[in-house]
Design a protein around this motif. Structure first.
Motif, PDB file in Angstrom:
ATOM      1  N   LEU A 360       1.416 -33.273 -27.138  1.00  0.00           N
ATOM      2  CA  LEU A 360       1.936 -32.034 -27.716  1.00  0.00           C
ATOM      3  C   LEU A 360       1.085 -30.831 -27.337  1.00  0.00           C
ATOM      4  O   LEU A 360       1.598 -29.707 -27.215  1.00  0.00           O
ATOM      5  N   SER A 361      -0.206 -31.043 -27.121  1.00  0.00           N
ATOM      6  CA  SER A 361      -1.080 -29.914 -26.780  1.00  0.00           C
ATOM      7  C   SER A 361      -0.729 -29.312 -25.415  1.00  0.00           C
ATOM      8  O   SER A 361      -1.127 -28.185 -25.121  1.00  0.00           O
ATOM      9  N   LEU A 362       0.009 -30.048 -24.606  1.00  0.00           N
ATOM     10  CA  LEU A 362       0.390 -29.536 -23.286  1.00  0.00           C
ATOM     11  C   LEU A 362       1.700 -28.759 -23.317  1.00  0.00           C
ATOM     12  O   LEU A 362       2.033 -28.072 -22.343  1.00  0.00           O
ATOM     13  N   ALA A 363       2.440 -28.867 -24.401  1.00  0.00           N
ATOM     14  CA  ALA A 363       3.730 -28.193 -24.478  1.00  0.00           C
ATOM     15  C   ALA A 363       3.549 -26.687 -24.577  1.00  0.00           C
ATOM     16  O   ALA A 363       2.522 -26.192 -25.049  1.00  0.00           O
ATOM     17  N   GLY A 364       4.559 -25.964 -24.114  1.00  0.00           N
ATOM     18  CA  GLY A 364       4.532 -24.519 -24.246  1.00  0.00           C
ATOM     19  C   GLY A 364       4.419 -23.810 -22.903  1.00  0.00           C
ATOM     20  O   GLY A 364       4.675 -24.390 -21.839  1.00  0.00           O
ATOM     21  N   PRO A 365       4.012 -22.518 -22.930  1.00  0.00           N
ATOM     22  CA  PRO A 365       4.004 -21.716 -21.698  1.00  0.00           C
ATOM     23  C   PRO A 365       2.815 -22.017 -20.792  1.00  0.00           C
ATOM     24  O   PRO A 365       1.703 -22.281 -21.250  1.00  0.00           O
ATOM     25  N   TRP A 366       3.081 -21.985 -19.488  1.00  0.00           N
ATOM     26  CA  TRP A 366       2.070 -22.096 -18.444  1.00  0.00           C
ATOM     27  C   TRP A 366       2.417 -21.092 -17.356  1.00  0.00           C
ATOM     28  O   TRP A 366       3.567 -20.673 -17.240  1.00  0.00           O
ATOM     29  N   TYR A 367       1.393 -20.696 -16.587  1.00  0.00           N
ATOM     30  CA  TYR A 367       1.611 -19.669 -15.570  1.00  0.00           C
ATOM     31  C   TYR A 367       1.168 -20.155 -14.201  1.00  0.00           C
ATOM     32  O   TYR A 367       0.047 -20.637 -14.017  1.00  0.00           O
ATOM     33  N   TRP A 368       2.085 -20.060 -13.253  1.00  0.00           N
ATOM     34  CA  TRP A 368       1.735 -20.245 -11.839  1.00  0.00           C
ATOM     35  C   TRP A 368       1.597 -18.846 -11.268  1.00  0.00           C
ATOM     36  O   TRP A 368       2.591 -18.181 -11.009  1.00  0.00           O
ATOM     37  N   GLY A 369       0.377 -18.397 -11.144  1.00  0.00           N
ATOM     38  CA  GLY A 369       0.167 -16.989 -10.832  1.00  0.00           C
ATOM     39  C   GLY A 369       0.693 -16.152 -11.975  1.00  0.00           C
ATOM     40  O   GLY A 369       0.258 -16.288 -13.118  1.00  0.00           O
ATOM     41  N   THR A 370       1.684 -15.313 -11.679  1.00  0.00           N
ATOM     42  CA  THR A 370       2.306 -14.502 -12.731  1.00  0.00           C
ATOM     43  C   THR A 370       3.689 -15.014 -13.103  1.00  0.00           C
ATOM     44  O   THR A 370       4.387 -14.384 -13.901  1.00  0.00           O
ATOM     45  N   TYR A 371       4.079 -16.147 -12.531  1.00  0.00           N
ATOM     46  CA  TYR A 371       5.366 -16.741 -12.887  1.00  0.00           C
ATOM     47  C   TYR A 371       5.211 -17.539 -14.180  1.00  0.00           C
ATOM     48  O   TYR A 371       4.345 -18.406 -14.285  1.00  0.00           O
ATOM     49  N   ALA A 372       6.068 -17.248 -15.170  1.00  0.00           N
ATOM     50  CA  ALA A 372       5.992 -17.915 -16.463  1.00  0.00           C
ATOM     51  C   ALA A 372       6.870 -19.163 -16.476  1.00  0.00           C
ATOM     52  O   ALA A 372       8.062 -19.109 -16.152  1.00  0.00           O
ATOM     53  N   TYR A 373       6.260 -20.275 -16.862  1.00  0.00           N
ATOM     54  CA  TYR A 373       6.966 -21.545 -16.984  1.00  0.00           C
ATOM     55  C   TYR A 373       6.764 -22.113 -18.378  1.00  0.00           C
ATOM     56  O   TYR A 373       5.783 -21.778 -19.059  1.00  0.00           O
ATOM     57  N   VAL A 383       8.309 -35.162 -19.153  1.00  0.00           N
ATOM     58  CA  VAL A 383       8.229 -33.722 -19.397  1.00  0.00           C
ATOM     59  C   VAL A 383       9.202 -33.009 -18.478  1.00  0.00           C
ATOM     60  O   VAL A 383       9.630 -33.536 -17.444  1.00  0.00           O
ATOM     61  N   VAL A 384       9.544 -31.794 -18.869  1.00  0.00           N
ATOM     62  CA  VAL A 384      10.372 -30.901 -18.056  1.00  0.00           C
ATOM     63  C   VAL A 384       9.605 -29.597 -17.873  1.00  0.00           C
ATOM     64  O   VAL A 384       9.084 -29.034 -18.842  1.00  0.00           O
ATOM     65  N   LEU A 385       9.521 -29.143 -16.621  1.00  0.00           N
ATOM     66  CA  LEU A 385       8.869 -27.879 -16.310  1.00  0.00           C
ATOM     67  C   LEU A 385       9.947 -26.930 -15.812  1.00  0.00           C
ATOM     68  O   LEU A 385      10.644 -27.225 -14.838  1.00  0.00           O
ATOM     69  N   GLU A 386      10.097 -25.783 -16.493  1.00  0.00           N
ATOM     70  CA  GLU A 386      11.187 -24.885 -16.138  1.00  0.00           C
ATOM     71  C   GLU A 386      10.754 -23.433 -16.253  1.00  0.00           C
ATOM     72  O   GLU A 386       9.923 -23.074 -17.096  1.00  0.00           O
ATOM     73  N   PRO A 387      11.308 -22.569 -15.380  1.00  0.00           N
ATOM     74  CA  PRO A 387      10.971 -21.147 -15.449  1.00  0.00           C
ATOM     75  C   PRO A 387      11.494 -20.531 -16.738  1.00  0.00           C
ATOM     76  O   PRO A 387      12.572 -20.894 -17.218  1.00  0.00           O
ATOM     77  N   LEU A 388      10.743 -19.615 -17.284  1.00  0.00           N
ATOM     78  CA  LEU A 388      11.141 -18.972 -18.535  1.00  0.00           C
ATOM     79  C   LEU A 388      11.994 -17.738 -18.307  1.00  0.00           C
ATOM     80  O   LEU A 388      12.665 -17.267 -19.209  1.00  0.00           O
ATOM     81  N   ARG A 389      11.947 -17.198 -17.100  1.00  0.00           N
ATOM     82  CA  ARG A 389      12.822 -16.075 -16.775  1.00  0.00           C
ATOM     83  C   ARG A 389      13.082 -16.077 -15.268  1.00  0.00           C
ATOM     84  O   ARG A 389      12.247 -16.478 -14.480  1.00  0.00           O
ATOM     85  N   GLY A 390      14.294 -15.644 -14.910  1.00  0.00           N
ATOM     86  CA  GLY A 390      14.634 -15.539 -13.505  1.00  0.00           C
ATOM     87  C   GLY A 390      14.802 -16.899 -12.839  1.00  0.00           C
ATOM     88  O   GLY A 390      14.820 -17.952 -13.482  1.00  0.00           O
ATOM     89  N   ALA A 391      14.927 -16.866 -11.530  1.00  0.00           N
ATOM     90  CA  ALA A 391      15.076 -18.091 -10.755  1.00  0.00           C
ATOM     91  C   ALA A 391      13.725 -18.772 -10.599  1.00  0.00           C
ATOM     92  O   ALA A 391      12.677 -18.141 -10.625  1.00  0.00           O
ATOM     93  N   GLY A 392      13.751 -20.059 -10.419  1.00  0.00           N
ATOM     94  CA  GLY A 392      12.518 -20.814 -10.239  1.00  0.00           C
ATOM     95  C   GLY A 392      12.809 -22.285 -10.058  1.00  0.00           C
ATOM     96  O   GLY A 392      13.968 -22.711 -10.053  1.00  0.00           O
ATOM     97  N   ARG A 393      11.760 -23.044  -9.912  1.00  0.00           N
ATOM     98  CA  ARG A 393      11.890 -24.470  -9.623  1.00  0.00           C
ATOM     99  C   ARG A 393      11.809 -25.294 -10.897  1.00  0.00           C
ATOM    100  O   ARG A 393      10.732 -25.541 -11.430  1.00  0.00           O
ATOM    101  N   ARG A 394      12.959 -25.723 -11.367  1.00  0.00           N
ATOM    102  CA  ARG A 394      13.014 -26.562 -12.563  1.00  0.00           C
ATOM    103  C   ARG A 394      12.943 -28.015 -12.133  1.00  0.00           C
ATOM    104  O   ARG A 394      13.584 -28.411 -11.163  1.00  0.00           O
ATOM    105  N   ALA A 395      12.172 -28.817 -12.852  1.00  0.00           N
ATOM    106  CA  ALA A 395      12.066 -30.226 -12.478  1.00  0.00           C
ATOM    107  C   ALA A 395      11.779 -31.086 -13.696  1.00  0.00           C
ATOM    108  O   ALA A 395      11.141 -30.654 -14.658  1.00  0.00           O
ATOM    109  N   ARG A 396      12.294 -32.311 -13.622  1.00  0.00           N
ATOM    110  CA  ARG A 396      12.003 -33.332 -14.619  1.00  0.00           C
ATOM    111  C   ARG A 396      10.930 -34.261 -14.061  1.00  0.00           C
ATOM    112  O   ARG A 396      10.863 -34.512 -12.864  1.00  0.00           O
ATOM    113  N   PHE A 397      10.078 -34.782 -14.953  1.00  0.00           N
ATOM    114  CA  PHE A 397       8.977 -35.642 -14.539  1.00  0.00           C
ATOM    115  C   PHE A 397       8.951 -36.899 -15.405  1.00  0.00           C
ATOM    116  O   PHE A 397       9.151 -36.837 -16.617  1.00  0.00           O
TER     117      PHE A 397
END
Length: 460
Positions: A360-373, A383-397
């Motif tokens: 659970l401590s890993l859940a929530g927002p993360w940033y690749w540079g200035t891109y919000a995920y 887990v699922v990693l997905e962009p929070l705004r705009g287009a981006g690379r969504r993926a399931r793990f």
């Protein structure tokens, strides 16, 4: 709220019957059968015929042509899952002396082996198999038309090779392997290599006059794995349910899902969609359909599955040309999906054993540079990693036993995601194939490749 739906609404059934009637009339078909499967069970079938009172039903056999290829592909995937071959293996490793042995099994499955579309000599669908007693007769003196692996080029002879591969690996005929490994486990007793009554006769309808003549029905011999089978709407509905959900007796869902992924670049003008491993993929009406179409002299057929909608449709007709079974099957799916959209599964929390404070401590927002995920916790510690705004690379793990996760789709398929920790055990960042995701965008203390400007953020 609970709900139970055993059948379709009368208005939906009327719309389906109308679509089949229009298909038979406009396609000038002697007969036309349609059927719909919802959540693994047939919920509607209907037919239209030019002979009053003698319309076929869901138990009437039609020849299904290249839908046969999907069955052949399942047999090959079973061999792969048993460890008897690899999809990247060259054919020569398992089937000697073909003259095209450098082609891989995956290339044959996905029609990217560069082989010719048809056999040399007489039109194989309308001539005796005795003209092609050996693989060399199927391949001819110039089997390659393109460089293997470069692009999609549909090849019927390629599936003859796969059928011979199955026979070599199993030590039995392709037909026997098909019956024991697919048809019997799925209860498809009305799917056969030769017609079994009741079955439709194949007809050619004159393009400029309302007259018709019977088409010959040839045994395809070595070409059988490319298009031999006869089947019914009811049996194909069972196969559609398998393509949607898998069946451990035949092929695990993960392997079926692998078949549904595009396998090669499309050739120019070849498909309105793409091709996986023995399955066509198309986009119709905003939805993705997987399955196959088929034709042989006297017959056209189609089977489409919308996994997301929990729907599948079958369309069968006994005319060489005219009826657009692929379009009709897609329309039958669309009619039900739009009139009676699938109810989502009720939300439920994850099982307690799948969640812990560290995850659970890993859940929530993360940033690749200035891109919000955002990192969302899924089932079975995935887990699922997905962009929070705009287009981006969504993926399931999917969680790995040794820790971390492996990507299941998109850009990150096969890539490893892991949490990198500091000396005190706290999480420093996420590493995804060398991409660094931090809790803040370019925080000075974060492990950002190339470092962070010491002056920090500033205005203009």
């Amino acid at each position: 709220m609970t709900a139970s739906f055993d059948g379709l609404l009368p208005g939906t059934e009327r719309a389906l019957a109308h679509r089949v009637a229009v298909a038979q009339a406009e396609g000038r078909a002697p007969s036309f059968v349609g059927a719909v499967v919802r959540d693994g069970a047939m919920v509607w079938s209907g037919a239209r015929s030019c002979v009053d009172g003698h319309a076929p039903d869901a138990d009437t056999q039609f020849r299904i042509g290249s839908i046969t290829k999907a069955f052949t592909a399942v047999l090959v995937m079973r061999l792969r899952d048993e460890g008897l071959l690899g999809l990247d293996d060259p054919l020569e490793r398992h089937l000697k002396g073909t003259g095209v042995g450098e082609v891989t099994i995956a290339q044959l499955l996905g029609h990217s082996g560069g082989l010719a579309a048809e056999t040399p000599g007489a039109w194989w669908e309308r001539s005796s198999a005795e003209l092609r007693p050996e693989l060399s007769d199927v391949l001819g003196e110039r089997p390659f038309l393109r460089t293997p692996g470069r692009s999609h080029h549909y090849s019927n002879p390629g599936y003859t090779l796969l059928g011979s591969l199955i026979e070599a690996a199993r030590g039995v005929s392709w037909e026997e392997a098909l019956r024991s490994e697919i048809l019997e486990p799925l209860g498809m007793g009305r799917t056969t290599a030769q017609p079994v009554a009741p079955h439709a006769g194949g007809w050619a309808v004159h393009p400029w006059a309302d007259v018709m003549l019977p088409e010959p029905s040839e045994d395809l011999g070595l070409m059988a794995p490319a298009g031999q089978l006869w089947s019914t709407a009811e049996d194909l509905g069972r196969f559609a349910a398998f393509l949607a959900a898998g069946d451990e007796r035949v092929l695990a869902l993960a392997s079926v899902e692998e078949m549904r992924v595009p396998a090669a670049p499309d050739g120019e003008g070849e498909w309105e969609g793409s091709y996986g491993l023995g399955l066509q993929l198309v986009r119709r009406g905003g939805r993705t359909l997987i399955g196959h179409t088929g034709s042989l002299p006297g017959f056209v057929a189609a089977l489409w599955v919308s996994v997301e909608d929990g729907l599948a449709a079958v369309a069968l007709s006994n005319a060489t040309s005219g009826p657009l079974t692929g379009v009709v099957a897609a329309d039958l799916v669309g009619i039900v999906a739009e009139a009676e959209p699938r109810l989502p599964e009720p939300w439920r929390p994850l099982p307690e054993v799948e969640v812990d404070e560290e995850l659970l401590s890993l859940a929530g927002p993360w940033y690749w540079g200035t891109y919000a995920y955002g990192l969302r916790i899924g089932a079975e510690r995935g887990v699922v990693l997905e962009p929070l705004r705009g287009a981006g690379r969504r993926a399931r793990f999917r969680a790995l036993p040794e820790g971390g996760w492996v990507g299941l789709n998109g850009y990150y398929e096969g890539e490893t995601l892991r949490a990198v920790r500091r000396a005190d055990g706290s999480v420093s960042h996420l590493d995804l194939g060398s991409f660094v995701f931090t809790r803040e965008p370019y925080a000075p203390a974060d492990a950002v490749p190339g470092g962070v400007d010491e002056a920090g953020w500033r205005g203009l």
